[in-house]
Design a protein around this motif. Structure first.
Motif, PDB file in Angstrom:
ATOM      1  N   ALA A  77       0.882  -0.878  -0.225  1.00 17.66           N
ATOM      2  CA  ALA A  77       0.338   0.651  -0.372  1.00 17.66           C
ATOM      3  C   ALA A  77       0.838   1.473   0.143  1.00 17.66           C
ATOM      4  O   ALA A  77       1.607   1.287   0.608  1.00 17.66           O
ATOM      5  CB  ALA A  77      -1.114  -0.224   1.073  1.00 17.66           C
ATOM      6  N   ILE A  78       0.466   2.574  -0.949  1.00 18.77           N
ATOM      7  CA  ILE A  78       0.932   3.688  -0.447  1.00 18.77           C
ATOM      8  C   ILE A  78       0.123   4.038   0.279  1.00 18.77           C
ATOM      9  O   ILE A  78      -0.886   4.937  -0.432  1.00 18.77           O
ATOM     10  CB  ILE A  78       1.321   3.995  -1.709  1.00 18.77           C
ATOM     11  N   LEU A 136      -3.843   2.760  -2.481  1.00 19.53           N
ATOM     12  CA  LEU A 136      -3.705   3.984  -2.689  1.00 19.53           C
ATOM     13  C   LEU A 136      -4.836   4.360  -1.165  1.00 19.53           C
ATOM     14  O   LEU A 136      -5.588   4.519  -1.440  1.00 19.53           O
ATOM     15  CB  LEU A 136      -4.166   4.463  -3.245  1.00 19.53           C
ATOM     16  N   TYR A 137      -4.025   4.981  -0.730  1.00 17.74           N
ATOM     17  CA  TYR A 137      -4.549   6.266   0.009  1.00 17.74           C
ATOM     18  C   TYR A 137      -3.953   7.267   0.313  1.00 17.74           C
ATOM     19  O   TYR A 137      -2.945   7.499  -0.049  1.00 17.74           O
ATOM     20  CB  TYR A 137      -4.203   5.737   1.847  1.00 17.74           C
ATOM     21  N   SER A 193      -8.190   3.893  -2.040  1.00 17.91           N
ATOM     22  CA  SER A 193      -9.100   3.255  -0.760  1.00 17.91           C
ATOM     23  C   SER A 193      -9.357   3.899   0.047  1.00 17.91           C
ATOM     24  O   SER A 193      -9.946   2.986   0.755  1.00 17.91           O
ATOM     25  CB  SER A 193      -8.108   2.435  -0.538  1.00 17.91           C
ATOM     26  N   GLY A 194      -8.798   5.031   0.505  1.00 17.82           N
ATOM     27  CA  GLY A 194      -9.346   5.328   1.464  1.00 17.82           C
ATOM     28  C   GLY A 194      -8.616   6.992   1.557  1.00 17.82           C
ATOM     29  O   GLY A 194      -7.212   6.583   1.121  1.00 17.82           O
ATOM     30  N   TYR A 195      -8.614   7.305   3.074  1.00 16.98           N
ATOM     31  CA  TYR A 195      -8.908   8.633   3.331  1.00 16.98           C
ATOM     32  C   TYR A 195      -8.393   8.800   4.612  1.00 16.98           C
ATOM     33  O   TYR A 195      -9.195   8.115   4.978  1.00 16.98           O
ATOM     34  CB  TYR A 195      -9.038   9.827   2.382  1.00 16.98           C
ATOM     35  N   VAL A 232       3.724  -0.799   3.877  1.00 13.39           N
ATOM     36  CA  VAL A 232       2.591   0.780   3.358  1.00 13.39           C
ATOM     37  C   VAL A 232       4.202   1.863   3.139  1.00 13.39           C
ATOM     38  O   VAL A 232       4.911   1.870   3.928  1.00 13.39           O
ATOM     39  CB  VAL A 232       2.069   1.368   5.026  1.00 13.39           C
ATOM     40  N   LEU A 233       4.391   1.780   2.166  1.00 13.65           N
ATOM     41  CA  LEU A 233       5.003   3.375   1.575  1.00 13.65           C
ATOM     42  C   LEU A 233       4.502   4.488   2.042  1.00 13.65           C
ATOM     43  O   LEU A 233       3.378   4.982   1.363  1.00 13.65           O
ATOM     44  CB  LEU A 233       5.757   3.068   0.362  1.00 13.65           C
TER      45      LEU A 233
END
Length: 227
Positions: A5-6, A122-123, A150-152, A180-181
């Motif tokens: 995930a980024i 992506l977040y 996918s989210g905030y 997670v990056l």
């Protein structure tokens, strides 16, 4: 562990700082007073007015005093959740009216689309409200980019310079922090994310380095699959 995930910052990272300071803030400063006056009795706005009273320590402040407090907070770039929420409401009207278009760097648009196609989730994590984040990406100059994410996350998850905020976000995403990056242009945010176990990349769009973190000037230079 491979990156899955980024998580990206907005201001100075995906989007120009000047867009926030030269476009969004002046728009909010101009339109917020009348917006608060006109919508003060609506539950969503009334709740934020109460939050301003609480945070400012002025429990008896009338609407005009609340407006003065908000304008002071805008001038000092205060990261108050109530201010961010009200700014988001004002900006929403501006976006809907076509008076505002979100700025996103072309290299960020291209990379986010590529990463999504490669299977990365992506977040977004920004001090701006989640509503404001969705507006920048949903009404951007490049069109609606919200399907990429996918989210905030905003300051309701904690301050961006505190490691616990990133631990909460990793838990909400459902991944070990190591997968997670995090991307940002602020070294203290990158430090906090690293303390939580996340991998980091610093964005220095005008050159230079963010001490202790791999630093690039463009999203094009980031290859998450190779980390």
């Amino acid at each position: 562990m491979p990156i899955k995930a980024i998580l990206t910052d907005i201001e100075g990272t995906t989007s120009a700082v000047s867009f926030v300071f030269d476009v969004l803030f002046p728009y909010a400063r101009e339109h917020l007073p009348q917006y608060v006056r006109s919508h003060a009795d609506e539950p969503a706005v009334a709740a934020q007015i109460e939050a301003v009273r609480s945070e400012s320590g002025e429990a008896d402040a009338d609407v005009e005093r609340v407006i003065d407090i908000l304008l002071d907070w805008i001038a000092s770039d205060r990261k108050a959740t109530s201010l961010k929420a009200l700014q988001g409401m004002v900006w929403a009207e501006g976006y809907r009216a076509g008076q505002l278009k979100g700025h996103v760097y072309p290299d960020a648009v291209a990379a986010l689309k590529r990463w999504k196609q490669l299977g990365f989730d992506l977040y977004v994590y920004s001090s701006g409200s989640i509503q404001a984040q969705k507006l920048i990406f949903g009404c951007s100059e490049a069109g609606d980019l919200t399907p990429l994410f996918s989210g905030y996350f905003d300051t309701t998850s904690g301050h961006k310079r505190e490691a616990d905020s990133y631990r909460r976000i990793a838990a909400a995403i459902g991944l070990p922090a190591e997968q997670v990056l995090f991307l940002s242009d602020v070294v203290e945010e990158l430090d906090a994310a690293r303390q939580a176990g996340m991998r980091t990349f610093g964005l220095a769009r005008h050159g230079g380095a963010l001490d202790g973190h791999t630093t690039v000037s463009s999203f094009a230079a980031i290859e998450p699959a190779q980390l």
